[in-house]
Write an enzyme that holds these catalytic residues in place. Structure first.
Site, PDB file in Angstrom:
ATOM      1  CG  ASP A 139       2.091  -0.502   0.273  1.00 23.79           C
ATOM      2  OD1 ASP A 139       1.734  -0.658   1.445  1.00 23.79           O
ATOM      3  OD2 ASP A 139       2.476  -1.441  -0.440  1.00 23.79           O
ATOM      4  CG  LEU A 163     -10.533  -0.084   3.232  1.00 28.48           C
ATOM      5  CD1 LEU A 163     -10.501   0.525   4.625  1.00 28.48           C
ATOM      6  CD2 LEU A 163     -10.280   0.989   2.178  1.00 28.48           C
ATOM      7  CB  SER A 221       0.794 -12.287   1.162  1.00 29.88           C
ATOM      8  OG  SER A 221      -0.321 -12.428   0.317  1.00 29.88           O
ATOM      9  CG  ASP A 247      -5.460 -12.649  -4.819  1.00 28.11           C
ATOM     10  OD1 ASP A 247      -5.044 -11.633  -4.243  1.00 28.11           O
ATOM     11  OD2 ASP A 247      -5.129 -12.961  -5.977  1.00 28.11           O
TER      12      ASP A 247
END
Length: 382
Positions: A139, A163, A221, A247
């Site tokens: 990452d 993903l 985020s 989320d």
């Protein structure tokens, strides 16, 4: 470059076995030339300024867009995934306004720390068996893990740009091992989103200008983690009680019905991070913050940005009792914290009481941005 000596089929069998032993849930292989559309898409993302203040996206463009530029010797890329699926729908916490919602991935150990050592173990076994060279990434390096994971067949990039896996939904951490070994690539996965737009409709701040495109500047985020300045007035109410990440788009994905709860203990939520009280978090000084979030990715944003986020959530809570702690933050050395506390108090206190508080505080305030925050908070809502 060291010489390769192992049979590719035997080497692949070793990789699969070691991935399972190390606790990874999925492993597949692709080539460094398997994402030809990635440079154009990344260039458009940067040109549109969707990366906001994340300057490294532009600075590392060439290496990020093409794995062979990052490391010219790479011949194969092993992509591995680790499931971090929660045991509940994280959106349930959004209705508990006196509690703080921390993104599922950040409720325990930093996944970088969990995965990096295990990837190095696998890479070491590859070199021991076959020779050659390897590099390990999780990452933080300029690697486009999600397009590579789709090319390797682990899943596909959904409309929320993350993903999606048929077996694990949207709850996967990704890592990669670049190797000089020539390995047979796996079959790429195809897009299975169809007409579904659940993830797009779930976004509280409309951060998706179109399917498969994310404007990070509007993403909660980004706003609560990457953004180093005050959170724009435009997004504060929409943030709700989300104090670190969001989320919603992940949790809305219908493919999550196939996801299993994370079996890795270090990825399961700490009990004290499942639904911490805003009141308790508002009390954290720098030492307390560092201690409470030791080993957690939350620690990386620092105490001031974190308390900024908590104060915004407190302002959205409707809990007048939190105004006591927020008043204390008006004297905080951090401009970020003071500004967020002002906004929160303007939402929780009666107008006359807030105006009286401003009358006392404004003459002592030396920072022009904080003075502007007071003045804006004093203006009547349209």
């Amino acid at each position: 470059m060291r010489t390769l000596t192992s049979d590719p089929a035997k080497l692949r069998a070793l990789i699969d076995a070691e991935a399972v032993r190390a606790g990874f849930d999925l492993v597949a292989i692709t080539s460094p030339h398997s994402i030809p559309k990635a440079p154009e898409r990344l260039a458009q993302f940067v040109a549109d300024r969707f990366h906001g203040s994340m300057g490294w996206m532009e600075e590392t463009f060439e290496r990020r867009a093409k794995p062979s530029v990052l490391w010219p010797d790479v011949r194969s890329i092993i992509v591995l995934a680790m499931n971090y699926g929660p045991d509940h729908d994280p959106r349930d916490l959004l209705s508990l306004r006196d509690r703080a919602a921390i993104s599922v991935y950040a409720r325990n150990r930093d996944y970088h720390d969990v995965m990096k050592g295990r990837l190095k173990e696998i890479a070491g076994k590859i070199v021991a068996r076959a020779g050659g060279d390897v590099k390990v990434f999780v990452d933080t390096a300029p690697v486009m893990e999600k397009p590579l994971a789709q090319a390797a067949g682990l899943g596909w990039q959904g409309k929320h740009t993350n993903l999606v896996s048929r077996s694990h939904g949207s709850w996967l951490f990704l890592g990669s091992i670049f190797t000089t070994a020539e390995l047979e690539p796996d079959t790429p996965e195809v897009d299975r989103c169809g007409s579904c737009r659940a993830c797009l409709d779930a976004c509280p701040t409309n951060a998706f200008p179109s399917p498969y495109r994310l404007d990070a500047r509007r993403c909660i985020s980004y706003l609560t983690i990457e953004n180093k300045g005050p959170i724009s007035q435009e997004f504060r109410a929409a943030i709700g009680n989300r104090i670190y990440g969001c989320d919603d788009c992940l949790a809305a994905c219908p493919w999550n019905k196939f996801a299993q709860t994370a079996s890795e203990a270090k990825l399961a939520a700490r009990e004290d991070l499942r639904e911490p009280k805003l009141e308790d978090l508002l009390q954290l000084d720098d030492a307390g913050f560092r201690s409470f979030f030791s080993g957690s990715p939350v620690k990386r944003i620092g105490r001031d940005r974190f308390i900024r986020n908590v104060a915004i959530a407190a302002g959205n809570s409707g809990e007048a009792a939190l105004s006591v702690s927020l008043r204390g933050l008006l004297q905080d050395p951090s401009v970020l914290v003071r500004g967020a506390a002002i906004w929160a108090l303007s939402r929780l206190l009666p107008q006359a009481e807030f105006a009286a508080l401003a009358q006392m505080a404004l003459p002592e305030e030396k920072d022009s941005d904080i003075c502007a925050e007071w003045q804006q908070a004093l203006e009547p809502n349209p």
